[in-house]
Motif scaffolding. Structure first.
Motif, PDB file in Angstrom:
ATOM      1  N   TYR A 161      20.794  74.226 -31.391  1.00  0.00           N
ATOM      2  CA  TYR A 161      20.851  72.714 -30.928  1.00  0.00           C
ATOM      3  C   TYR A 161      21.325  71.966 -32.525  1.00  0.00           C
ATOM      4  CZ  TYR A 161      20.062  67.897 -30.585  1.00  0.00           C
ATOM      5  OH  TYR A 161      20.155  66.445 -30.379  1.00  0.00           O
ATOM      6  N   GLU A 212      17.402  68.120 -28.119  1.00  0.00           N
ATOM      7  CA  GLU A 212      17.762  67.965 -26.574  1.00  0.00           C
ATOM      8  C   GLU A 212      16.772  68.683 -25.789  1.00  0.00           C
ATOM      9  OE1 GLU A 212      19.302  66.559 -23.299  1.00  0.00           O
ATOM     10  OE2 GLU A 212      20.030  65.939 -25.269  1.00  0.00           O
ATOM     11  N   SER A 223      25.211  70.260 -32.275  1.00  0.00           N
ATOM     12  CA  SER A 223      24.809  68.720 -32.357  1.00  0.00           C
ATOM     13  C   SER A 223      25.875  68.285 -33.441  1.00  0.00           C
ATOM     14  CB  SER A 223      23.549  68.203 -32.347  1.00  0.00           C
ATOM     15  OG  SER A 223      23.013  68.588 -33.490  1.00  0.00           O
ATOM     16  N   TYR A 265      13.560  66.896 -25.281  1.00  0.00           N
ATOM     17  CA  TYR A 265      13.771  65.709 -24.591  1.00  0.00           C
ATOM     18  C   TYR A 265      13.944  65.747 -23.140  1.00  0.00           C
ATOM     19  CZ  TYR A 265      16.505  61.555 -23.159  1.00  0.00           C
ATOM     20  OH  TYR A 265      16.975  60.224 -22.370  1.00  0.00           O
ATOM     21  N   SER A 266      14.766  66.584 -22.965  1.00  0.00           N
ATOM     22  CA  SER A 266      14.864  67.161 -21.150  1.00  0.00           C
ATOM     23  C   SER A 266      13.680  67.536 -20.640  1.00  0.00           C
ATOM     24  CB  SER A 266      15.992  68.110 -21.208  1.00  0.00           C
ATOM     25  OG  SER A 266      15.823  69.238 -21.931  1.00  0.00           O
TER      26      SER A 266
END
Length: 379
Positions: free
Chosen positions: A312, A173, A316, A176-177
């Motif tokens: 993460y 994540e 997740s 990605y962000s």
């Protein structure tokens, strides 16, 4: 169709080897009529760094460490490497070779897109060069760096590199962000995919692995096996003091004076078997956490940050209870309490693997479509 994979695999790290191995193997199994190989590429900076480490090992490490490194280099020979080997910190020769050799290149897993490491920026793993023939895509690279701190020219490079990818799949994540902030127009094409090690079919029999470990170290039948992949002697000391009567404590990463044994002379696939044969694992390693999950081994994952790769991975997959972060490390009471709460906690490895593999579906859809177009062959 000829598929090339651009990734790390020569740094002395079981996880780096295994992610490269499994991505290549999965592509070969899924597309048996097409050629798949890992591009035999290494940055000169990385090679120099590894040489310094090896010199230090010769001076300070044991024969077991050296044997482990030799096994690692022998394992590399099993990888489907390109015949042409390239060592460079620049894109020139590598870019020309890729464009003239492959129909598609997959930027593979691991922290290939780190922007603040010793390899510099931009590294060739960004593929900062336009190709005439070869298509580009990514499967599970990670960065986890704060890209807002980069200057305008560096952000421009990232925008250009990402915009030239047909498919963008990243591992976490955070990566990605950060990419969405720099390349917002590409958000519809970005995906979070699994680490390639979740794609493997390992066929490991846990009981046989456990028996092998016990036989190797002559462990009494009443003792369980607690394996550590830690770089913190204080934590190992706490573990040994608390659990020495119940567990045989084994280190898979560093020489420690507080374990019953240090087993460093193992090849990457043996590394998986030891994790699978353990009764409990305590680790700071991303891939050790992955294989604990895959093989349903109770474990405690430790990370330096809420945004770290282990954090993460566990969050997740609904395993926040199996995570210890940052400042909790140096609080012995909390550390012991967390270990006690998870050391016999069931892990549904089958469900986790199914969930993680589903993240790769958009990548396989892209690849399947590519294979169908003109037979997937270079015109």
């Amino acid at each position: 169709m000829k598929i090339g994979i651009l990734t790390y695999f020569r740094n002395y790290n079981p996880g780096a080897f295994l992610q490269a191995y499994e991505l290549a193997q999965t592509l070969k199994d899924r597309y048996p009529d097409h050629e798949v190989e890992i591009i035999d590429f290494q940055m000169k900076r990385e090679k120099a760094f590894m040489r310094r480490i090896f010199k230090e090992m010769v001076i300070t490490y044991s024969a077991s460490d050296i044997l482990g490194m030799c096994k690692y280099h022998r394992a590399i020979r099993k990888l489907p490497l390109s015949k042409h080997r390239i060592e460079s910190d620049e894109m020139g020769e590598l870019g020309t070779f890729i464009d003239h050799t492959y129909d598609v290149v997959v930027i593979g897993s691991d922290e290939l897109w780190k922007t603040n490491g010793y390899r510099g920026f931009p590294t060739p793993f960004w593929l900062n060069k336009s190709f005439e023939k070869c298509r580009k895509c990514s499967f599970s690279p990670s960065s986890r760096c704060d890209m807002s701190e980069m200057n305008d020219e560096q952000k421009k490079i990232i925008r250009r590199c990402i915009s030239e990818l047909d498919f963008v799949g990243v591992r976490d994540e955070k990566t990605y962000s950060e990419l969405v902030k720099v390349v917002p127009e590409k958000v519809k094409d970005m995906n979070i995919v699994c680490d390639p090690t979740f794609l493997g079919e390992y066929g490991i029999e846990k009981q046989k692995c456990k028996e092998r470990i016990k036989k190797h170290f002559k462990i009494p039948a009443y003792k369980k096996i607690l394996t550590t992949v830690l770089h913190n002697e204080d934590l190992i000391r706490i573990i040994e003091r608390q659990y020495k009567d119940e567990y045989f404590v084994l280190s898979l990463s560093d020489e420690s004076d507080f374990t019953d044994a240090n087993w460093l002379s193992v090849a990457p696939l043996e590394w998986i078997e030891i994790i699978a044969g353990s009764d409990f694992v305590v680790t700071q390693s991303f891939h050790c956490s992955v294989f604990s999950m895959i093989h349903s081994v109770p474990f405690l994952g430790i990370d330096h940050s809420e945004h770290g790769k282990v954090s993460y991975l566990l969050k997740s997959n609904g395993l926040s209870d199996n995570l210890l972060v940052g400042s909790d490390w140096d609080v012995e009471k909390r550390f012991l309490a967390r270990m006690e709460s998870v050391r016999e906690k069931d892990i549904d490895g089958e469900q986790i693997v199914q969930r993680e593999r589903s993240k790769a579906d958009p990548f396989w859809q892209y690849m399947d479509k590519l294979m169908m177009q003109n037979g997937g062959n270079r015109e």
